[in-house]
Design a protein around this motif. Sequence first.
Motif, PDB file in Angstrom:
ATOM      1  N   ASP A 100       0.852  -1.264  -0.008  1.00 67.07           N
ATOM      2  CA  ASP A 100       0.051  -0.121  -0.008  1.00 67.07           C
ATOM      3  C   ASP A 100       0.719   1.293   0.010  1.00 67.07           C
ATOM      4  OD1 ASP A 100       1.101  -0.299   2.500  1.00 67.07           O
ATOM      5  OD2 ASP A 100      -0.899  -0.387   3.667  1.00 67.07           O
ATOM      6  N   ILE A 101       2.012   1.074  -0.231  1.00 67.89           N
ATOM      7  CA  ILE A 101       2.853   2.457  -0.259  1.00 67.89           C
ATOM      8  C   ILE A 101       3.572   2.988  -1.807  1.00 67.89           C
ATOM      9  CG2 ILE A 101       5.057   3.542   0.793  1.00 67.89           C
ATOM     10  CD1 ILE A 101       2.632   3.111   2.902  1.00 67.89           C
ATOM     11  N   LEU A 102       3.458   3.999  -1.971  1.00 62.61           N
ATOM     12  CA  LEU A 102       3.902   4.418  -3.260  1.00 62.61           C
ATOM     13  C   LEU A 102       4.999   5.677  -2.964  1.00 62.61           C
ATOM     14  CD1 LEU A 102       1.098   5.182  -5.792  1.00 62.61           C
ATOM     15  CD2 LEU A 102       2.571   3.488  -5.922  1.00 62.61           C
ATOM     16  N   THR A 103       5.981   5.730  -3.613  1.00 61.12           N
ATOM     17  CA  THR A 103       7.187   6.585  -3.448  1.00 61.12           C
ATOM     18  C   THR A 103       7.532   7.336  -4.705  1.00 61.12           C
ATOM     19  OG1 THR A 103       9.366   7.057  -2.235  1.00 61.12           O
ATOM     20  CG2 THR A 103       9.037   5.129  -3.498  1.00 61.12           C
ATOM     21  N   PHE A 104       7.806   8.687  -4.521  1.00 56.06           N
ATOM     22  CA  PHE A 104       8.343   9.313  -5.923  1.00 56.06           C
ATOM     23  C   PHE A 104       9.609   9.999  -5.392  1.00 56.06           C
ATOM     24  CE2 PHE A 104       3.838   9.420  -5.897  1.00 56.06           C
ATOM     25  CZ  PHE A 104       3.582   9.306  -7.133  1.00 56.06           C
ATOM     26  N   TYR A 105      10.536   9.983  -6.364  1.00 59.92           N
ATOM     27  CA  TYR A 105      11.971  10.375  -6.092  1.00 59.92           C
ATOM     28  C   TYR A 105      12.135  11.756  -6.960  1.00 59.92           C
ATOM     29  CZ  TYR A 105      12.750   5.498  -4.416  1.00 59.92           C
ATOM     30  OH  TYR A 105      12.389   4.331  -3.814  1.00 59.92           O
ATOM     31  N   GLY A 106      12.986  12.579  -6.581  1.00 54.27           N
ATOM     32  CA  GLY A 106      13.381  13.780  -7.501  1.00 54.27           C
ATOM     33  C   GLY A 106      14.100  14.678  -6.700  1.00 54.27           C
ATOM     34  N   GLU A 107      13.871  16.181  -7.230  1.00 57.42           N
ATOM     35  CA  GLU A 107      14.382  17.329  -6.570  1.00 57.42           C
ATOM     36  C   GLU A 107      13.372  18.201  -6.554  1.00 57.42           C
ATOM     37  OE1 GLU A 107      17.560  18.456  -9.244  1.00 57.42           O
ATOM     38  OE2 GLU A 107      18.788  16.779  -8.604  1.00 57.42           O
ATOM     39  N   ASP A 108      13.535  19.383  -5.635  1.00 55.14           N
ATOM     40  CA  ASP A 108      12.760  20.227  -5.301  1.00 55.14           C
ATOM     41  C   ASP A 108      13.202  21.638  -6.373  1.00 55.14           C
ATOM     42  OD1 ASP A 108      14.796  21.678  -3.999  1.00 55.14           O
ATOM     43  OD2 ASP A 108      13.870  21.533  -2.157  1.00 55.14           O
ATOM     44  N   PRO A 109      12.480  22.813  -6.551  1.00 56.87           N
ATOM     45  CA  PRO A 109      13.057  23.871  -7.410  1.00 56.87           C
ATOM     46  C   PRO A 109      14.690  24.103  -6.925  1.00 56.87           C
ATOM     47  CG  PRO A 109      11.008  24.281  -6.729  1.00 56.87           C
ATOM     48  CD  PRO A 109      11.355  22.940  -5.933  1.00 56.87           C
ATOM     49  N   ASN A 110      15.023  24.268  -5.685  1.00 51.27           N
ATOM     50  CA  ASN A 110      16.302  24.621  -5.373  1.00 51.27           C
ATOM     51  C   ASN A 110      17.515  23.443  -5.469  1.00 51.27           C
ATOM     52  OD1 ASN A 110      15.203  26.997  -4.095  1.00 51.27           O
ATOM     53  ND2 ASN A 110      14.821  25.973  -2.482  1.00 51.27           N
ATOM     54  N   GLY A 111      16.894  22.349  -6.010  1.00 54.26           N
ATOM     55  CA  GLY A 111      18.017  21.185  -6.376  1.00 54.26           C
ATOM     56  C   GLY A 111      18.101  19.976  -5.299  1.00 54.26           C
ATOM     57  N   SER A 112      17.479  20.312  -4.006  1.00 48.86           N
ATOM     58  CA  SER A 112      17.582  19.479  -2.976  1.00 48.86           C
ATOM     59  C   SER A 112      16.860  18.272  -3.343  1.00 48.86           C
ATOM     60  CB  SER A 112      16.891  20.207  -1.872  1.00 48.86           C
ATOM     61  OG  SER A 112      17.629  21.219  -1.576  1.00 48.86           O
ATOM     62  N   LYS A 113      17.462  17.103  -2.733  1.00 46.54           N
ATOM     63  CA  LYS A 113      16.918  15.762  -3.321  1.00 46.54           C
ATOM     64  C   LYS A 113      15.460  15.711  -2.376  1.00 46.54           C
ATOM     65  CE  LYS A 113      20.607  13.015  -4.942  1.00 46.54           C
ATOM     66  NZ  LYS A 113      20.109  13.248  -6.427  1.00 46.54           N
ATOM     67  N   VAL A 114      14.332  15.013  -2.986  1.00 46.24           N
ATOM     68  CA  VAL A 114      13.361  14.906  -2.269  1.00 46.24           C
ATOM     69  C   VAL A 114      12.535  13.500  -2.462  1.00 46.24           C
ATOM     70  CG1 VAL A 114      10.759  15.586  -2.298  1.00 46.24           C
ATOM     71  CG2 VAL A 114      12.796  17.407  -2.591  1.00 46.24           C
ATOM     72  N   GLN A 115      12.052  12.931  -1.360  1.00 44.39           N
ATOM     73  CA  GLN A 115      11.479  11.698  -1.773  1.00 44.39           C
ATOM     74  C   GLN A 115      10.026  11.730  -1.067  1.00 44.39           C
ATOM     75  OE1 GLN A 115      13.350   8.267  -0.328  1.00 44.39           O
ATOM     76  NE2 GLN A 115      11.703   6.824  -0.917  1.00 44.39           N
ATOM     77  N   LEU A 116       9.042  11.536  -1.804  1.00 46.21           N
ATOM     78  CA  LEU A 116       7.577  11.333  -1.345  1.00 46.21           C
ATOM     79  C   LEU A 116       7.363  10.114  -1.053  1.00 46.21           C
ATOM     80  CD1 LEU A 116       4.844  12.898  -0.245  1.00 46.21           C
ATOM     81  CD2 LEU A 116       4.328  12.648  -2.942  1.00 46.21           C
ATOM     82  N   VAL A 117       6.908   9.776   0.235  1.00 43.91           N
ATOM     83  CA  VAL A 117       6.214   8.267   0.635  1.00 43.91           C
ATOM     84  C   VAL A 117       4.907   8.639   0.930  1.00 43.91           C
ATOM     85  CG1 VAL A 117       6.476   6.256   2.022  1.00 43.91           C
ATOM     86  CG2 VAL A 117       8.791   7.596   1.409  1.00 43.91           C
TER      87      VAL A 117
END
Length: 156
Positions: A100-117
Motif C-alpha cells: 500500500d505504499i508509493l514513493t516518488f524520487y526527485g528534486e525540489d526547485p532548489n535542487g535538493s533531493k526529495v522523496q515523497l512516501v
Amino acid sequence: MSDQIKTTAEAIEAAALPEAYAVRIDSETGERVAPKPLPAGITQKSLEEKSPAEWAYERIVLYIKDFEEQLDSEHEVAMGFTGGDVGTLKIQGMGYFAPDILTFYGEDPNGSKVQLVQHVSQLSVMLVAATKENKQEEPNRIGFQLAKDLEEATIG
C-alpha cells in the motif's frame, strides 16, 4: 443489449482485465485524443493478483508518460503539492512497496533531493510542466522509462 455471446473463459478474462477511460481534447488541434491501449505488462496479472500499491503505480506511470508526450523539449514532468508553500518535486523516479505504499524520487526547485512516501489511500498527484534546468540536455522523460518497464513486465 449485446447480441455477442461469450464463453465462460472469455467472460472471466474480461472481468479480470483492467479498464481505463478518458476523454481529452488536444488544445492545439481541437481534436479528440484517442485512448491508448494498455501495455502488455499491465494485463499479464489479474487485478486480484496485484496489491493496491502495484496497481496505483502502474496507472500513475501511464499518466506520467501521457503527460510527457504533451510537453515540449524545454519542460519535464514534476509534481505539484497542495496545502501550504511546499512547491513541486521534479520526478526522477517512482516505486512502490506492496501492499500500500508509493514513493516518488526527485528534486525540489532548489535542487535538493526529495522523496515523497505516500499511502495509496491518500494518493493525489498533480502533474505539472517544470522548466528543465540544463538547456543543452534533452529533457528527462521518466514516464517513458517507467512505461518501458511495464511493457517488458520487469516489475512486480
